[in-house]
Motif scaffolding. Structure first.
Motif: not given
Length: 175
Positions: A42-45, A63-64, A33-34, A57-58
């Motif tokens: 992020a979704l694909q990798t 909320s990063g 979740a970087d 993760y989303a």
């Protein structure tokens, strides 16, 4: 009484979020979740190749801004809790009979939840476990409310809570 139990749950969960050391699965969530990655990248990798559904993760990615460490990022669970409480409030208005039962048994349920170590432990980790916990509880309440013969026409709000709880629960289970 339910508000007091909610306060007790938060009083236990917040220090646990801050004081518990990170563990392996949380480090992976933190990596996946970087917030430095774009959403699609992020979704694909990172999110889709993992064996967990990408929903948490989303949420964690979005909320990063909560902080740079695992401990601060655990506060995403407070937003999940707020969503659960909001969904439950909508259901309360949909079915008067359920509201009567909630006034009677809600304090007992709230105290049991606040005293449940699983509620505190799942809130105190950067994993999707608390999301699954809250979504499942809301789904059961939504099904009981919308399906109740005593319920008024659920309307858009009631159906929206049911649909959202069903979708979130299905995303958690599908992993």
């Amino acid at each position: 009484m339910p508000l007091l139990a909610l306060a007790a749950l938060l009083t236990a969960a917040i220090p646990a979020m801050l004081g518990r050391g990170p563990w392996y699965d949380e480090f992976y969530t933190f990596y996946a979740a970087d917030p430095g990655l774009g959403f699609w990248q992020a979704l694909q990798t990172r999110w889709l190749p993992d064996n967990h559904p990408p929903l948490f993760y989303a949420l964690s990615w979005a909320s990063g801004w909560l902080g740079e460490g695992v401990e601060q990022r655990r506060f995403v669970n407070l937003f999940i809790l707020a969503g659960f409480v909001a969904g439950f409030a909508v259901l309360w208005r949909v079915a008067p009979v359920m509201a009567q039962a909630l006034r009677r048994w809600g304090p007992v349920y709230a105290v049991a939840l606040a005293g449940c170590s699983i509620a505190v432990l799942t809130m105190a980790e950067l994993r999707s476990n608390f999301l699954a916990f809250a979504a499942s509880a809301l789904l059961v309440a939504a099904l009981a409310t919308v399906g109740s013969p005593d319920a008024r026409q659920p309307g858009r709000a009631g159906w929206a809570v049911l649909a959202l709880a069903l979708w979130v629960s299905s995303q958690i289970v599908s992993g």
